[in-house]
Design an enzyme around this catalytic site. Sequence first.
Site, mmCIF file in Angstrom:
data_model
loop_
_atom_site.group_PDB
_atom_site.id
_atom_site.type_symbol
_atom_site.label_atom_id
_atom_site.label_comp_id
_atom_site.label_asym_id
_atom_site.label_seq_id
_atom_site.Cartn_x
_atom_site.Cartn_y
_atom_site.Cartn_z
ATOM 1 N NE ARG A 92 47.295 31.198 32.635
ATOM 2 C CZ ARG A 92 46.653 30.252 31.985
ATOM 3 N NH1 ARG A 92 46.826 29.000 32.290
ATOM 4 N NH2 ARG A 92 45.848 30.563 30.979
ATOM 5 C CG HIS A 110 43.807 36.201 48.440
ATOM 6 N ND1 HIS A 110 43.423 35.472 47.327
ATOM 7 C CD2 HIS A 110 42.816 36.026 49.348
ATOM 8 C CE1 HIS A 110 42.260 34.892 47.555
ATOM 9 N NE2 HIS A 110 41.862 35.208 48.783
HETATM 10 C C1 GRF Z 1 43.133 42.232 42.873
HETATM 11 O O1 GRF Z 1 41.976 42.345 43.642
HETATM 12 C C2 GRF Z 1 44.026 41.167 43.440
HETATM 13 O O2 GRF Z 1 43.995 41.113 44.813
HETATM 14 C C3 GRF Z 1 43.396 39.927 42.859
HETATM 15 O O3 GRF Z 1 43.070 40.278 41.545
HETATM 16 C C4 GRF Z 1 42.830 41.685 41.486
HETATM 17 C C5 GRF Z 1 43.749 42.252 40.440
HETATM 18 O O4 GRF Z 1 43.497 43.609 40.223
HETATM 19 N N1 GRF Z 1 44.278 38.800 42.991
HETATM 20 P P1 GRF Z 1 44.479 44.485 39.328
HETATM 21 O O5 GRF Z 1 44.682 43.732 38.011
HETATM 22 O O6 GRF Z 1 45.766 44.636 40.069
HETATM 23 O O7 GRF Z 1 43.781 45.785 39.116
#
Ligand code: GRF
Length: 212
Positions: A92, A110
């Site tokens: 979000r 990210h």
């Molecule tokens: C990760 O790739 C993070 O960088 C992105 O969403 C994904 C989340 O993965 N924003 P997790 O839920 O931590 O396994």
Amino acid sequence: MNKLRIAVLASGRGSNLQSIIDSIEKGALNAQIACVVSDVESANALELARKRSIEALFLDPHGKTKEEYYSQIAGELEKRLVELVVMAGFMRIAPSSFTRKFAGRIVNIHPSLLPSFPGLHPQKQALEAGVKETGCTVHFVTEQLDGGPAILQARVPVLEGDSEETLSERILMQEHKILPKAIELIAEKRINIKGSEVLVNLEGFEDKWKVE
Ligand code: GRF
């Protein structure tokens, strides 16, 4: 030294949350997870928190404006005296009222080398752009989407025949290293924000930071 009180916000799987938990358990990260917050009731991240007896809060966004929802989140974090908000796959976009309230105290992970490929599906964006290298970034969250000052980045090569899945998997391994490391840098007060730049004091840090 006092433990940094953090809240982790996650919408899904929670593998980055797990990397934080593991680093705390290994003694590499001097932090305490005050709560895990999710906007998805069935998020695995909440389950991972409960397994470790960490408070798991499902905050339902339905029927609320973005402002109302984030003010509810802020209230819960303030009640728990949270010092740092960690967005780890929280799907979000925060309003500026929230990013301003926690300015300098919210980070996000990210999966690209920002400023390249902000927004959704950065791994797919990297494949489509045909770059030879991508990676991941831990950055402070500001009003600008994926645009706040970067704290740490890790590079990941794009390999011949990579799919979005294989590339995402390889980037994720690096996310799990740099996110806990960035939090520990903040816990040790080694980070200074100067405008859009982050100054990191790494003196003597790498020797003690032993997380595989
Ligand atoms: C990760 O790739 C993070 O960088 C992105 O969403 C994904 C989340 O993965 N924003 P997790 O839920 O931590 O396994």
